[in-house]
Design a protein around this motif. Structure first.
Motif, PDB file in Angstrom:
ATOM      1  N   ALA A 265      32.333  58.929  34.327  1.00 25.41           N
ATOM      2  CA  ALA A 265      33.408  58.475  35.225  1.00 25.41           C
ATOM      3  C   ALA A 265      33.808  57.042  34.905  1.00 25.41           C
ATOM      4  O   ALA A 265      33.762  56.161  35.761  1.00 25.41           O
ATOM      5  CB  ALA A 265      32.949  58.586  36.672  1.00 25.41           C
ATOM      6  N   ASP A 266      34.198  56.798  33.665  1.00 31.22           N
ATOM      7  CA  ASP A 266      34.576  55.446  33.270  1.00 31.22           C
ATOM      8  C   ASP A 266      35.957  55.427  32.606  1.00 31.22           C
ATOM      9  O   ASP A 266      36.232  54.613  31.734  1.00 31.22           O
ATOM     10  CB  ASP A 266      33.529  54.847  32.329  1.00 31.22           C
ATOM     11  CG  ASP A 266      33.306  55.698  31.074  1.00 31.22           C
ATOM     12  OD1 ASP A 266      33.956  56.755  30.954  1.00 31.22           O
ATOM     13  OD2 ASP A 266      32.491  55.295  30.223  1.00 31.22           O
ATOM     14  N   GLN A 267      36.833  56.336  33.049  1.00 31.79           N
ATOM     15  CA  GLN A 267      38.160  56.417  32.467  1.00 31.79           C
ATOM     16  C   GLN A 267      39.073  55.398  33.143  1.00 31.79           C
ATOM     17  O   GLN A 267      39.230  55.394  34.362  1.00 31.79           O
ATOM     18  CB  GLN A 267      38.728  57.826  32.635  1.00 31.79           C
ATOM     19  CG  GLN A 267      37.838  58.918  32.074  1.00 31.79           C
ATOM     20  CD  GLN A 267      37.602  58.765  30.580  1.00 31.79           C
ATOM     21  OE1 GLN A 267      38.495  58.374  29.838  1.00 31.79           O
ATOM     22  NE2 GLN A 267      36.402  59.092  30.135  1.00 31.79           N
ATOM     23  N   THR A 268      39.699  54.546  32.359  1.00 30.61           N
ATOM     24  CA  THR A 268      40.534  53.475  32.911  1.00 30.61           C
ATOM     25  C   THR A 268      41.997  53.870  33.051  1.00 30.61           C
ATOM     26  O   THR A 268      42.775  53.148  33.675  1.00 30.61           O
ATOM     27  CB  THR A 268      40.444  52.210  32.037  1.00 30.61           C
ATOM     28  OG1 THR A 268      40.865  52.536  30.704  1.00 30.61           O
ATOM     29  CG2 THR A 268      39.012  51.696  32.006  1.00 30.61           C
ATOM     30  N   ASP A 269      42.376  54.996  32.452  1.00 24.92           N
ATOM     31  CA  ASP A 269      43.752  55.469  32.573  1.00 24.92           C
ATOM     32  C   ASP A 269      43.767  56.966  32.277  1.00 24.92           C
ATOM     33  O   ASP A 269      42.710  57.601  32.234  1.00 24.92           O
ATOM     34  CB  ASP A 269      44.712  54.702  31.645  1.00 24.92           C
ATOM     35  CG  ASP A 269      44.282  54.731  30.185  1.00 24.92           C
ATOM     36  OD1 ASP A 269      43.674  55.748  29.757  1.00 24.92           O
ATOM     37  OD2 ASP A 269      44.546  53.767  29.456  1.00 24.92           O
ATOM     38  N   ASP A 270      44.963  57.517  32.060  1.00 24.71           N
ATOM     39  CA  ASP A 270      45.085  58.967  31.903  1.00 24.71           C
ATOM     40  C   ASP A 270      44.999  59.448  30.458  1.00 24.71           C
ATOM     41  O   ASP A 270      45.280  60.615  30.174  1.00 24.71           O
ATOM     42  CB  ASP A 270      46.430  59.427  32.484  1.00 24.71           C
ATOM     43  CG  ASP A 270      46.497  59.219  33.987  1.00 24.71           C
ATOM     44  OD1 ASP A 270      45.436  59.159  34.625  1.00 24.71           O
ATOM     45  OD2 ASP A 270      47.624  59.104  34.519  1.00 24.71           O
ATOM     46  N   THR A 271      44.578  58.582  29.543  1.00 29.60           N
ATOM     47  CA  THR A 271      44.512  58.963  28.133  1.00 29.60           C
ATOM     48  C   THR A 271      43.627  60.188  27.918  1.00 29.60           C
ATOM     49  O   THR A 271      43.901  61.026  27.057  1.00 29.60           O
ATOM     50  CB  THR A 271      43.993  57.783  27.290  1.00 29.60           C
ATOM     51  OG1 THR A 271      44.869  56.671  27.447  1.00 29.60           O
ATOM     52  CG2 THR A 271      43.910  58.165  25.817  1.00 29.60           C
ATOM     53  N   PHE A 272      42.566  60.307  28.698  1.00 30.25           N
ATOM     54  CA  PHE A 272      41.644  61.443  28.518  1.00 30.25           C
ATOM     55  C   PHE A 272      42.321  62.771  28.831  1.00 30.25           C
ATOM     56  O   PHE A 272      41.838  63.824  28.410  1.00 30.25           O
ATOM     57  CB  PHE A 272      40.397  61.263  29.384  1.00 30.25           C
ATOM     58  CG  PHE A 272      40.598  61.495  30.861  1.00 30.25           C
ATOM     59  CD1 PHE A 272      40.162  62.672  31.457  1.00 30.25           C
ATOM     60  CD2 PHE A 272      41.218  60.538  31.649  1.00 30.25           C
ATOM     61  CE1 PHE A 272      40.341  62.887  32.815  1.00 30.25           C
ATOM     62  CE2 PHE A 272      41.392  60.738  33.008  1.00 30.25           C
ATOM     63  CZ  PHE A 272      40.958  61.914  33.593  1.00 30.25           C
ATOM     64  N   MET A 273      43.466  62.752  29.537  1.00 31.39           N
ATOM     65  CA  MET A 273      44.240  63.970  29.760  1.00 31.39           C
ATOM     66  C   MET A 273      45.376  64.101  28.743  1.00 31.39           C
ATOM     67  O   MET A 273      45.708  65.200  28.327  1.00 31.39           O
ATOM     68  CB  MET A 273      44.797  63.987  31.180  1.00 31.39           C
ATOM     69  CG  MET A 273      43.749  64.263  32.237  1.00 31.39           C
ATOM     70  SD  MET A 273      44.451  64.295  33.890  1.00 31.39           S
ATOM     71  CE  MET A 273      44.820  62.553  34.131  1.00 31.39           C
ATOM     72  N   HIS A 274      45.951  62.977  28.360  1.00 30.70           N
ATOM     73  CA  HIS A 274      47.013  63.038  27.357  1.00 30.70           C
ATOM     74  C   HIS A 274      46.469  63.518  26.012  1.00 30.70           C
ATOM     75  O   HIS A 274      47.193  64.156  25.235  1.00 30.70           O
ATOM     76  CB  HIS A 274      47.660  61.652  27.176  1.00 30.70           C
ATOM     77  CG  HIS A 274      48.295  61.110  28.425  1.00 30.70           C
ATOM     78  ND1 HIS A 274      48.793  61.921  29.415  1.00 30.70           N
ATOM     79  CD2 HIS A 274      48.522  59.836  28.840  1.00 30.70           C
ATOM     80  CE1 HIS A 274      49.297  61.178  30.380  1.00 30.70           C
ATOM     81  NE2 HIS A 274      49.139  59.914  30.055  1.00 30.70           N
ATOM     82  N   HIS A 275      45.216  63.206  25.754  1.00 26.01           N
ATOM     83  CA  HIS A 275      44.548  63.653  24.516  1.00 26.01           C
ATOM     84  C   HIS A 275      43.223  64.304  24.895  1.00 26.01           C
ATOM     85  O   HIS A 275      42.147  63.759  24.625  1.00 26.01           O
ATOM     86  CB  HIS A 275      44.323  62.466  23.576  1.00 26.01           C
ATOM     87  CG  HIS A 275      45.567  61.697  23.254  1.00 26.01           C
ATOM     88  ND1 HIS A 275      46.549  62.186  22.425  1.00 26.01           N
ATOM     89  CD2 HIS A 275      46.002  60.488  23.695  1.00 26.01           C
ATOM     90  CE1 HIS A 275      47.534  61.303  22.347  1.00 26.01           C
ATOM     91  NE2 HIS A 275      47.227  60.275  23.104  1.00 26.01           N
ATOM     92  N   PRO A 276      43.256  65.468  25.515  1.00 27.01           N
ATOM     93  CA  PRO A 276      42.027  66.083  26.031  1.00 27.01           C
ATOM     94  C   PRO A 276      41.071  66.491  24.915  1.00 27.01           C
ATOM     95  O   PRO A 276      41.484  67.006  23.877  1.00 27.01           O
ATOM     96  CB  PRO A 276      42.539  67.303  26.802  1.00 27.01           C
ATOM     97  CG  PRO A 276      43.865  67.632  26.185  1.00 27.01           C
ATOM     98  CD  PRO A 276      44.448  66.313  25.782  1.00 27.01           C
ATOM     99  N   ASP A 277      39.796  66.242  25.152  1.00 29.12           N
ATOM    100  CA  ASP A 277      38.750  66.573  24.191  1.00 29.12           C
ATOM    101  C   ASP A 277      37.685  67.409  24.902  1.00 29.12           C
ATOM    102  O   ASP A 277      36.880  66.882  25.680  1.00 29.12           O
ATOM    103  CB  ASP A 277      38.124  65.291  23.651  1.00 29.12           C
ATOM    104  CG  ASP A 277      36.971  65.554  22.698  1.00 29.12           C
ATOM    105  OD1 ASP A 277      36.764  66.731  22.318  1.00 29.12           O
ATOM    106  OD2 ASP A 277      36.266  64.580  22.335  1.00 29.12           O
ATOM    107  N   PRO A 278      37.673  68.736  24.688  1.00 30.94           N
ATOM    108  CA  PRO A 278      36.709  69.597  25.379  1.00 30.94           C
ATOM    109  C   PRO A 278      35.258  69.235  25.107  1.00 30.94           C
ATOM    110  O   PRO A 278      34.370  69.591  25.900  1.00 30.94           O
ATOM    111  CB  PRO A 278      37.030  70.995  24.847  1.00 30.94           C
ATOM    112  CG  PRO A 278      38.430  70.910  24.348  1.00 30.94           C
ATOM    113  CD  PRO A 278      38.587  69.506  23.836  1.00 30.94           C
TER     114      PRO A 278
END
Length: 360
Positions: A265-278
């Motif tokens: 839980a250390d995501q600072t913005d929505d990049t983890f959804m714009h470039h999802p990595d399963p």
């Protein structure tokens, strides 16, 4: 220091009290164990001396000493999240001069933190802590870390202002979205009307087909509306932004993974959804978390059903790896198919999973 300062350490202080009582120790006994004066322990627990202001090394030492004394591991596991919840409460009650410094502007809030904030606002403990919070206690004791009525009113008034002032520049979109979500916990008579007005400007995102950078905005609009009794927008979001769109489906699972604790839980913005990595999240943990959580939010049940269906299509081995969750999901499936809470699309998803076939 503001007269409202005790609210800055309300949640973490209350969890510290529960942890102390789980040992068990009196305040005097814990102070002696820790080598501090009893006033320090009293200040931590009441919030007058917020744990959020404690030096990192001292806080880590406190947690470790409590663990050595035999404090409840579940409470200790939530202690760090409680600090995050207190930071959010403090920032809303006393907003920073720069919106970019608001904790909701530079950090994607997970569910555990949001539920602890909700505990302070509504008085209902998170499901994971409900049993611990209800244990019998000696003498008069606060039932939970509930903000005083005046502070709750000020919290929601300030949250509305923060939502209205947040822009799409920089982290403003993240702040706007997350502040709006927390505002949906407001039960004031005019809250629904204000929320409807606030959501109106975000609704164009719902009309986009497939994944876009505004998909998470559309998801927020749809889930808030569903929580307020209107599931149609959420069903529309599923059919337009998720169905038959690989990026949309993976982005949705990535958000669930963060929200439910299946990824850091250390995501600072929505990049983890714009470039999802399963590979960034644990599918077994996510499967268990989705199954154990979706009955707690009947308004959003269609999104849970679709997300579990997507996850099982992506990892068909999950029922064998987590048979406990598979059995629980099977029981929920029977209940949902016998009821009227879900959409026709969700029924088809559940039927395919139940009978192991695809009806096209």
């Amino acid at each position: 220091m503001s007269a409202k300062a005790p609210s800055a350490g309300l949640v973490s202080g209350y969890l510290l009290r529960l942890a102390r009582e789980s040992v068990p120790r009196t305040q005097e006994g814990l102070a002696e164990d820790l080598g501090v004066d009893v006033g320090t322990v009293q200040g931590w627990e009441s919030g007058r001396r917020p744990l959020t202001h404690t030096r990192a090394g001292d806080y880590l030492d406190l947690r470790r000493r409590l663990a050595l004394l035999g404090a409840d591991p579940l409470l200790l596991a939530h202690s760090g999240v409680a600090l995050d919840a207190d930071r959010v409460l403090a920032a809303v009650l006393d907003p920073p001069a720069e919106t970019g410094r608001h904790p909701l502007a530079g950090w994607v809030q997970p569910r555990d933190s949001a539920l602890l904030v909700a505990w302070a606002l509504q008085g209902t403990p998170p499901p994971a802590l409900a049993t611990v919070a209800s244990r019998p206690r000696r003498g008069p004791a606060r039932p939970g870390p509930l903000l005083p009525a005046d502070d709750r009113a000020r919290f929601f008034a300030n949250l509305r202002t923060t939502t209205e002032r947040a822009t799409d520049d920089g982290h403003g979109g993240l702040l706007h979205r997350q502040a709006l979500y927390l505002a949906s916990y407001d039960t004031a008579p005019d809250a629904a009307a204000w929320s409807e007005q606030a959501l109106r400007g975000m609704r164009p995102a719902l009309g986009r087909r497939g994944y876009s950078h505004r998909s998470i905005e559309a998801r927020t609009v749809a889930t808030v509306a569903a929580r307020q009794g209107d599931p149609d927008q959420l069903r529309h979001f599923i059919s337009t932004a998720l169905l038959d769109d690989e990026h949309g489906e993976l982005a949705n699972l990535s958000y669930w993974a963060l929200w439910l604790g299946a990824m850091p839980a250390d995501q600072t913005d929505d990049t983890f959804m714009h470039h999802p990595d399963p590979t960034a999240w644990d599918p077994i943990r996510l499967f268990r978390a989705l199954v154990s959580s979706f009955h707690l939010a009947p308004g959003t049940v269609d999104l849970y059903v679709h997300s579990i269906s997507t996850l099982l299509n992506l990892h068909p081995w999950l029922p064998h790896a987590a048979p406990d969750a598979a059995q629980a999901f099977g029981r929920f499936t029977a209940e949902l198919l016998d009821g009227s809470l879900i959409s026709a699309t969700s029924r088809r998803d559940l039927d395919r999973l139940r009978y192991g076939r695809d009806d096209g």
